[in-house]
Structures are given as structure tokens and as C-alpha cells.
Design a protein around this motif. Structure first.
Motif, PDB file in Angstrom:
ATOM      1  N   VAL A 172       4.842  -1.548  11.843  1.00 42.69           N
ATOM      2  CA  VAL A 172       3.476  -1.336  12.332  1.00 42.69           C
ATOM      3  C   VAL A 172       2.491  -1.218  11.178  1.00 42.69           C
ATOM      4  CG1 VAL A 172       1.984   0.199  13.672  1.00 42.69           C
ATOM      5  CG2 VAL A 172       4.351  -0.187  14.402  1.00 42.69           C
ATOM      6  N   TYR A 173       2.920  -0.578  10.089  1.00 41.56           N
ATOM      7  CA  TYR A 173       2.021  -0.244   8.993  1.00 41.56           C
ATOM      8  C   TYR A 173       1.923  -1.346   7.936  1.00 41.56           C
ATOM      9  CZ  TYR A 173      -0.094   2.568   5.257  1.00 41.56           C
ATOM     10  OH  TYR A 173      -0.918   3.048   4.272  1.00 41.56           O
TER      11      TYR A 173
ATOM     12  N   TRP B  98       8.116   2.535  11.572  1.00 39.06           N
ATOM     13  CA  TRP B  98       6.845   2.733  10.881  1.00 39.06           C
ATOM     14  C   TRP B  98       6.412   1.518  10.076  1.00 39.06           C
ATOM     15  CZ3 TRP B  98       5.613   2.368   5.759  1.00 39.06           C
ATOM     16  CH2 TRP B  98       6.678   2.267   4.857  1.00 39.06           C
TER      17      TRP B  98
ATOM     18  N   THR C  48      -1.696  12.807  11.687  1.00 36.16           N
ATOM     19  CA  THR C  48      -1.622  12.577  13.133  1.00 36.16           C
ATOM     20  C   THR C  48      -0.442  13.299  13.768  1.00 36.16           C
ATOM     21  OG1 THR C  48      -2.646  10.393  12.893  1.00 36.16           O
ATOM     22  CG2 THR C  48      -1.426  10.809  14.928  1.00 36.16           C
ATOM     23  N   TRP C  49       0.687  13.285  13.101  1.00 39.31           N
ATOM     24  CA  TRP C  49       1.917  13.878  13.645  1.00 39.31           C
ATOM     25  C   TRP C  49       1.820  15.398  13.654  1.00 39.31           C
ATOM     26  CZ3 TRP C  49       7.242  13.661  10.731  1.00 39.31           C
ATOM     27  CH2 TRP C  49       8.262  14.089  11.584  1.00 39.31           C
TER      28      TRP C  49
ATOM     29  N   ASP D 117      -4.969  -5.799  18.364  1.00 38.02           N
ATOM     30  CA  ASP D 117      -5.316  -5.799  16.942  1.00 38.02           C
ATOM     31  C   ASP D 117      -6.577  -6.614  16.685  1.00 38.02           C
ATOM     32  OD1 ASP D 117      -3.197  -4.213  15.931  1.00 38.02           O
ATOM     33  OD2 ASP D 117      -1.843  -5.904  16.132  1.00 38.02           O
TER      34      ASP D 117
ATOM     35  N   PRO E 191       4.154  -4.708  20.428  1.00 37.82           N
ATOM     36  CA  PRO E 191       2.731  -4.671  20.074  1.00 37.82           C
ATOM     37  C   PRO E 191       2.039  -5.970  20.443  1.00 37.82           C
ATOM     38  CG  PRO E 191       4.067  -3.844  18.278  1.00 37.82           C
ATOM     39  CD  PRO E 191       5.019  -4.413  19.281  1.00 37.82           C
TER      40      PRO E 191
ATOM     41  N   LYS F 173      -4.562   9.532   9.274  1.00 40.60           N
ATOM     42  CA  LYS F 173      -3.325   8.987   9.838  1.00 40.60           C
ATOM     43  C   LYS F 173      -2.132   9.838   9.444  1.00 40.60           C
ATOM     44  CE  LYS F 173      -0.728   6.179  12.075  1.00 40.60           C
ATOM     45  NZ  LYS F 173      -0.754   6.172  13.555  1.00 40.60           N
TER      46      LYS F 173
ATOM     47  N   TRP G 224       6.963   5.396  14.705  1.00 36.34           N
ATOM     48  CA  TRP G 224       5.497   5.362  14.681  1.00 36.34           C
ATOM     49  C   TRP G 224       4.930   4.933  16.020  1.00 36.34           C
ATOM     50  CZ3 TRP G 224       1.527   3.983  10.492  1.00 36.34           C
ATOM     51  CH2 TRP G 224       1.490   5.004   9.542  1.00 36.34           C
ATOM     52  N   ASN G 225       3.780   4.313  15.967  1.00 36.62           N
ATOM     53  CA  ASN G 225       3.028   3.971  17.167  1.00 36.62           C
ATOM     54  C   ASN G 225       3.922   3.368  18.250  1.00 36.62           C
ATOM     55  OD1 ASN G 225       1.013   4.656  15.410  1.00 36.62           O
ATOM     56  ND2 ASN G 225      -0.018   2.664  15.409  1.00 36.62           N
ATOM     57  N   ASP G 226       3.870   3.984  19.437  1.00 34.40           N
ATOM     58  CA  ASP G 226       4.635   3.517  20.600  1.00 34.40           C
ATOM     59  C   ASP G 226       6.130   3.486  20.344  1.00 34.40           C
ATOM     60  OD1 ASP G 226       2.259   3.092  22.106  1.00 34.40           O
ATOM     61  OD2 ASP G 226       1.975   1.157  21.111  1.00 34.40           O
TER      62      ASP G 226
END
Length: 493
Positions: free
Chosen positions: A234-235, A231, A262-263, A473, A468, A259, A225-227
Motif C-alpha cells: 500500500v505504501y 504495509w 494513526t494506529w 487513488d 485496492p 500517518k 495496513w489499510n484494509d
């Protein structure tokens, strides 16, 4: 030791139950029908009666920091998503390090669990077991069922007209072990869960053609996921859970769908769920979109009928010369050793108070069950009523015993830890910070979880390790009202 507890199954849940019983001064007796711990993760190259079954290529969909025992972190060099053999190694290590093996009776089948004749007075249970052809009966003060619910396959053969005339091979995904026998075959996979996707992707490398038939579609997520972080780290955070709970449902649903897309755009790949905002468990597969893009996997709608050699789909298209149909159609809830009066299933809804126990009055329990069931049906759908929201459920249970993290107090006394607990992944260590079962290493485990996450991937060190940032955030939380107003403006103007 105090009261005795019977535990059925020595998988992850069974071992956790044994450990908790010991912590609470109870005497656990765990019955395991196989010859080792691990449950679902104990791989066998053939299916075994009454046991869950996995295929050779299975990897976890949860990352190591989010699925560990709460006071037993994975070694930092273990991959974030593990092959079943690696997870089994960890499970065995836990059982050995915590000295749990002596409480397990291996190769022992539980054949019956009933209330004893004086149950109203004693609350005790009669557990009948079998080993080496001999039966044994014992009294216990409590029983914990830890045998899982991926054992008895759902084969909806009656739902497919003409299937009785089909001349090819039919099997359930439970019986699939490896792709070796499918070289050059034409394969139809029915279903679009994790097993269906894994099997279709694996077979697409050597089969002539692979088609997935799905009735309702599904969201497909990457483990990455992000960066590039896992998953769930982050989620699955308290901050994200807070936003999902306070936002209006139409905004939460819109953000969820956005979301998920997004992919890649799911409608372009034939995967778009019929009920998009439904929080049905997504499919985790990093390769499925690429296999569809390359034409080695094709997605089709429901099947209207079978012929002797083919399947006809709802859109009128036909898949001819099928060699094999694999039913990846899930499992039914069945506990043959229990009387129906103990665990009642209502329309495939397992009606359990707090998903486990039976303490308050019946009407109070049923009110709570019905309230939770309504949310589950909305979020996860009819076929996933044992699924629940992880953070809400864990917080509810841990608050009963005083183990729920006190976030405001942490912000006052330990801001660094508080930021990680609220904005970072809601990892199991959080429930060992305070209360019964408090573990002195919990704080350090939480503050070092990102180091263990990047350790197995930074095998070629380039620059400084990134992670992160809570500042991002926090700013996102401050400016979210502005973003929300912009979204609303876009919707209505």
C-alpha cells in the motif's frame, strides 16, 4: 563465457549477482563460507564467525510480492510475511531452478581482495580464498561484495558508566536465539530497532519484567495496513512516491507524522521519536503496543549509569535486580578482507557511488555521493546511511540500462497495466517489463499480485475477494489540492 566475476556471499544478493552475471555473459564464481545458500536467512542455533545471525522466531518485514526475485514469484499459497524457514525454502528453490548452485564454492572463506599489480592496465583483482586449510589465489575482472552488513555487532559498552561493575549477564542481540533461558528473569533491552522490539515482545511472555531503554524513540508500524493489506504493497507505490516528492517538505512531514500516529499515539506509549519526521527505518511489530498496554513491556529513556545490579535512567528511575542486559545496538560496517582504500567509511558513512560501483571521475562520484548523503541524513539519520529510497534508487539504476518502466508509454499502450504500475505496489516485476532482462511473464505477475496476496488469507471464503481500487487513488490525486488547501488553512488560521 567472457570476463570473470568474484561474488562474495551466496545470500539473496549473491544469488541475484550470479544470475545477472550469467545474463550478461560473465563467468561468476561465488564464494560462500557456510555449506548452503541463504546468507542471513540460513538459520543456525549458534552464532558463526563472520556470518549474520538471526533468532528462531524471525519473520520478514517485507511482504512476499515486494521481496521476490523479479522473474520468480513466490508460490501463491506462501504467507505474505514469512518465517525465516519459509524464505530459505524459496531461496533454495530459486538457486536450484535457475541452476546457480554449480557456480558456488561452499565452505570457502574469502580472506583478501586486492588490486593486482597491473590494475591500472587490466582492472583486475586478486582474490585469496581458504578452504580445508589451503589457500588459493585467483584473478578476476570484477568483484561483487554480497556479504551484507549485519555481521559485526556494535557493543557501545564505553557509553555506559559503571557497566564494568555490573554483575548480571550482557549479550548482543546477535547472540540471542530463543527465549528458553530467560524464564522468570528481569531483562533490560537497550535499543528500539526491529530486533530489540521482537526480542522484548517474545521475552515478555515468560520473563518477570522487560524494560526497553531507547535514546531517540522510533515509529512503530504494523505489517497490517489499510484494509488489512501488507504495509509495503500500500505504501511503496509510485503514486505515493510522487506525492512525497512534489509536496513541500513541511506538508510531507506533517502527513508522515499523522500517518505514523494513526494506529496509536506514540507519545502516550513513550515511543515518540525525538525527530518525528526523520525517515529512519520504522520498527515493524504488531504486538509491541499491546504488550506495553498490558504492562508486560515498559519503555524508558537513556541509561545514565549502571551499578552492580541495576540501571539508572535519565528520568531518575531505577531498574533493580537486573538479570540480563541485551544490547540491540546494531552493527558496524566492516569488511576485513578489503583494504580501506577500496571502501572508505567517513563518520560511519559508507561512501559508495550509487551505493555500488566506481565508474566516473572521482570528483563527479563524490559530488553525487555528497548530494545523496545529504538527503539520507535528512531522511534516515546518521546511523542509516546505507539506507535509501527504494523507488528513486531503483529507477535511477534501471534508467542506466533501459529497464525503467516507461509510465506515459504504458498509459498509451496498456492502460490496465499502467494503472497497476503507477498506483499499485512497486513490485520487482516492474523492472522486468522492458529493456535487458525483459521477462515475458512480468505483465501477468503484476496483474495477478493481489490474487497471490489474498490467497493465503482467504482460507475461509466469505463474499467476493476485495482489493485496492485505482479509481479511489485517482480521485484522491484529483482532490488532493483541495485537501492541501484545507491543511494549510488549518495551520495558519
Amino acid at each position: 563465457m567472457g570476463k570473470r566475476a568474484a561474488i562474495v556471499g551466496a545470500g539473496v544478493s549473491g544469488l541475484a549477482a550470479v544470475r545477472c552475471c550469467l545474463e550478461e555473459g560473465m563467468e561468476p564464481v561465488c564464494f560462500e563460507r557456510s555449506n548452503d545458500v541463504g546468507g542471513l536467512w540460513k538459520f543456525s542455533d549458534h552464532t558463526e564467525e563472520g556470518r549474520a545471525s538471526i533468532y528462531q522466531s524471525v519473520f520478514t518485514n517485507s511482504s512476499k510480492e515486494m521481496m521476490c526475485f523479479p522473474d520468480f514469484p513466490y508460490p501463491d499459497d506462501f504467507p505474505n510475511y514469512m518465517h525465516h524457514s519459509k524464505l530459505q525454502e524459496y531461496i533454495k528453490s530459486f538457486a536450484q531452478r535457475k541452476d546457480l548452485l554449480r557456480y558456488i564454492q561452499f565452505e570457502t572463506l574469502v580472506s583478501s581482495i586486492k588490486k593486482c599489480s597491473s590494475f591500472l592496465a587490466t582492472g583486475q583483482w586478486v582474490v585469496v580464498t581458504e578452504k580445508d586449510g589451503k589457500q588459493d589465489s585467483s584473478l578476476f575482472d570484477a568483484v561483487m561484495i554480497c556479504s551484507g552488513h549485519h555481521v559485526y555487532p556494535n557493543m557501545p559498552t564505553d557509553s555506559f558508566p559503571g557497566l564494568e561493575h555490573f554483575q548480571g549477564k550482557c549479550l548482543h542481540s546477535r547472540d540471542y536465539k530463543n527465549p528458553g533461558d530467560f524464564q522468570g528473569k528481569r531483562i533490560l533491552v537497550i535499543g528500539l530497532g526491529n530486533s530489540a522490539s521482537d526480542i522484548a515482545v517474545e521475552l515478555s511472555r515468560l520473563a518477570t519484567q522487560v524494560i526497553i531503554s531507547t535514546r531517540s524513540g522510533s515509529w512503530v508500524m504494523s505489517r497490517v495496513w489499510n484494509d488489512g493489506y501488507p504495509w509495503d504493497m500500500v505504501y511503496v507505490t509510485r503514486f505515493a512516491s510522487f506525492l512525497r516528492n512534489v509536496l513541500p517538505s513541511f506538508v510531507s512531514d506533517w502527513l508522515y507524522v499523522k500517518k505514523m500516529n494513526t494506529w496509536f499515539k506514540h507519545e502516550n506509549y513513550g515511543l515518540m521519536p525525538l525527530n518525528g519526521p526523520l525517515r529512519k527505518e520504522p520498527v515493524f511489530n504488531d504486538e509491541l503496543p499491546a504488550r506495553i498496554l498490558c504492562g508486560t513491556v515498559t519503555v524508558k529513556p537513556s541509561i545514565t549509569k549502571f551499578t552492580e545490579t541495576s540501571a539508572v535512567f535519565e528520568d531518575g528511575t531505577v531498574f533493580d535486580a537486573i538479570d540480563c542486559v541485551i544490547f540491540a545496538t546494531g552493527y558496524g560496517y566492516a569488511y576485513p578482507f578489503l583494504d580501506d582504500s577500496i571502501i572508505k567509511s567517513r563518520n560511519n558513512e559508507v561512501t559508495l557511488y550509487k551505493d555500488t560501483c566506481t565508474l566516473p571521475a572521482t570528483n563527479e562520484m563524490m559530488d553525487d555521493i555528497d548530494e545523496k548523503m545529504g538527503k539520507k541524513l535528512k531522511w534516515f539519520g546518521q546511523s542509516h546511511t546505507l539506507q535509501t529510497d527504494y523507488i528513486s534508487y531503483m529507477d535511477e539504476l534501471s534508467s542506466f540500462i533501459g529497464a525503467k518502466p516507461n509510465i506515459p508509454w504504458l498509459f498509451l499502450t496498456d492502460p490496465q497495466l499502467a494503472l497497476e504500475v503507477f498506483f499499485g505496489p512497486c513490485s520487482p516485476y516492474q523492472f522486468r517489463l522492458m529493456g535487458p532482462g525483459k521477462w515475458d511473464g512480468a505483465r501477468n505477475a503484476i496483474l495477478t499480485q493481489w490474487k497471490r496476496t489474498v490467497k493465503p488469507t482467504r482460507t475461509r471464503a466469505v463474499g467476493v475477494a476485495q482489493r485496492p481500487t485505482h479509481l479511489y487513488d485517482f480521485l484522491r490525486m484529483l482532490f488532493f489540492p483541495v485537501i492541501l488547501l484545507a491543511v494549510l488553512f488549518t495551520f495558519y488560521y
